[in-house]
Design an enzyme around this catalytic site. Structure first.
Site, PDB file in Angstrom:
ATOM      1  N   GLY A  70      93.833 101.715 -24.646  1.00 40.88           N
ATOM      2  CA  GLY A  70      94.615 101.528 -23.432  1.00 40.88           C
ATOM      3  C   GLY A  70      96.069 101.260 -23.768  1.00 40.88           C
ATOM      4  O   GLY A  70      96.430 100.999 -24.924  1.00 40.88           O
ATOM      5  N   GLY A 118      89.868 102.007 -25.729  1.00 40.50           N
ATOM      6  CA  GLY A 118      89.639 102.873 -24.577  1.00 40.50           C
ATOM      7  C   GLY A 118      89.293 104.294 -24.954  1.00 40.50           C
ATOM      8  O   GLY A 118      88.639 105.004 -24.188  1.00 40.50           O
ATOM      9  N   GLU A 141      89.767  94.996 -31.089  1.00 46.83           N
ATOM     10  CA  GLU A 141      90.360  94.068 -30.130  1.00 46.83           C
ATOM     11  C   GLU A 141      90.584  92.653 -30.659  1.00 46.83           C
ATOM     12  O   GLU A 141      91.519  91.969 -30.216  1.00 46.83           O
ATOM     13  CB  GLU A 141      89.501  94.022 -28.858  1.00 46.83           C
ATOM     14  CG  GLU A 141      89.621  95.246 -27.975  1.00 46.83           C
ATOM     15  CD  GLU A 141      88.824  96.445 -28.480  1.00 46.83           C
ATOM     16  OE1 GLU A 141      88.952  97.523 -27.878  1.00 46.83           O
ATOM     17  OE2 GLU A 141      88.063  96.296 -29.462  1.00 46.83           O
ATOM     18  N   ASP A 149      85.747  95.946 -25.246  1.00 42.98           N
ATOM     19  CA  ASP A 149      85.416  96.231 -23.855  1.00 42.98           C
ATOM     20  C   ASP A 149      85.051  97.697 -23.725  1.00 42.98           C
ATOM     21  O   ASP A 149      84.540  98.290 -24.657  1.00 42.98           O
ATOM     22  CB  ASP A 149      86.573  95.825 -22.935  1.00 42.98           C
ATOM     23  CG  ASP A 149      87.836  96.658 -23.150  1.00 42.98           C
ATOM     24  OD1 ASP A 149      88.016  97.216 -24.254  1.00 42.98           O
ATOM     25  OD2 ASP A 149      88.657  96.745 -22.215  1.00 42.98           O
TER      26      ASP A 149
END
Length: 351
Positions: A70, A118, A141, A149
């Site tokens: 992301g 992402g 992350e 995520d």
């Protein structure tokens, strides 16, 4: 309302029987923005209903990778300002991940080059996932004070033994063979053959085409490391995991411990708890609901802003975590990330 610039960052064409999505931000390693997520979701919904589109292909523009994740600069700015734009982005991104996982047509992801965060979300939930000798697949992350995520804890919790826990805590990138071993990919195709493969998909079913191109990726490293990984990561806490890694006597285990100790202590403890909860939650969508809560709570954690600052904004690679040590992170600190969100539902499964 989509602007021309938003549309240009996701190129969508139909080539024969195949709908082709190209992430088109090569200078940013095709990092996902909110408009990009919405555009992909819109196109997939349209093609799902289009009998002329029999299968879907997703790829990244440029030579460096499918997608590096992301747009974390935007998340940094949002968290620093105390606003909630990132929550809306994550809600739509996680809905897209769930949509990809249940997509009724073959969904082919070319996971060439860098595929992180992402990027894993828009590829590894697909039905046909292709890696190459250039693939570097990771959920990194914890290095930015965040927690895996986009369904990453779901995917990693299903990896053999405790390989997924190793990857989640260290944030280490894996190559083709290990991506296949961990269930993040299905097929290996040499990068030089991807243009031919893509061209053939215009006229033939994906599984038929892959049968002509897929080959052996060669050896990885994780299979050889299963002994110490399964032993060390079975410990109850992150502190005990690190202790076991340091005591094991394998240089790779020691390196893993040293890597873990550079990450956000809070993110590490929340990640371990998230992985263990994901293992018993079962399906992807309940895990995405959990990840949404964790991500939203992370917006108010100092480590997210600090981690992105150190890695991406100032690039000094010297984050000052708060708390600074694993021992200072309490069970209550961890539990806060899993608490229900005040005044709003997660709503990943709707919309």
């Amino acid at each position: 309302m989509k602007t021309e610039a938003d549309t240009d960052t996701v190129l969508c064409t139909v080539e024969g029987r195949t709908g082709v999505i190209t992430l088109n931000r090569p200078r940013a390693l095709n990092a996902l923005t909110h408009p990009m997520v919405l555009r992909i979701a819109e196109v997939l919904t349209g093609w799902e209903r289009d009998p002329g589109v029999e299968q879907v292909l997703i790829r990244g523009a440029g030579e460096r990778g499918l997608c590096a994740g992301g747009d974390i600069r935007a998340i940094h700015d949002d968290a620093k300002a105390g606003t909630r734009d990132s929550a809306a982005f994550w809600r739509d991104e996680y809905r897209l991940n769930a949509h990809i996982a249940r997509y009724p047509k073959p969904y082919v992801a070319l996971m060439d080059g860098i595929v992180m965060g992402g990027g894993v979300g828009v590829s590894a939930h697909g039905s046909i996932r292709v890696v190459t000798e250039r693939s570097r697949v990771a959920m990194p992350e914890t290095g930015i004070g965040f927690v895996p995520d986009v369904g990453g804890t779901h995917l990693l919790a299903r990896a053999p033994g405790l390989l997924g826990t190793h990857l989640a805590l260290t944030g280490s990138a894996v190559g083709a063979a290990d991506a296949v071993l961990c269930g993040l990919a299905d097929h290996f195709v040499p990068a030089g053959r991807l243009p031919e493969l893509t061209a053939e998909l215009a006229g033939a079913p994906a599984r038929e085409v892959l049968g002509r191109y897929a080959t052996d990726p060669g050896p990885g490293v994780l299979a050889e490391w299963r002994g110490w990984i399964d032993h060390c990561y079975a410990a109850a806490t992150v502190e005990e995991i690190v202790e076991r890694l340091l005591e094991y006597g394998d240089p790779a285990a020691k390196e893993a411990a040293e890597t873990i100790l550079t990450k956000s202590p809070t993110a590490l403890k929340v990640t371990l708890e998230a992985m263990r909860r994901a293992a018993v939650l079962g399906g992807l969508e309940p895990v995405l609901e959990q990840e949404f809560r964790v991500s939203c709570h992370a917006l108010t954690s100092p480590d997210l802003v600090e981690g992105i600052r150190a890695q991406v904004v100032d690039k000094d690679r010297s984050p000052r975590w708060s708390p600074a040590t694993l021992g200072e992170v309490t069970e209550q600190d961890v539990a806060r990330f899993f608490a229900p969100l005040a005044g709003e539902g997660t709503a990943i499964t709707s919309g």
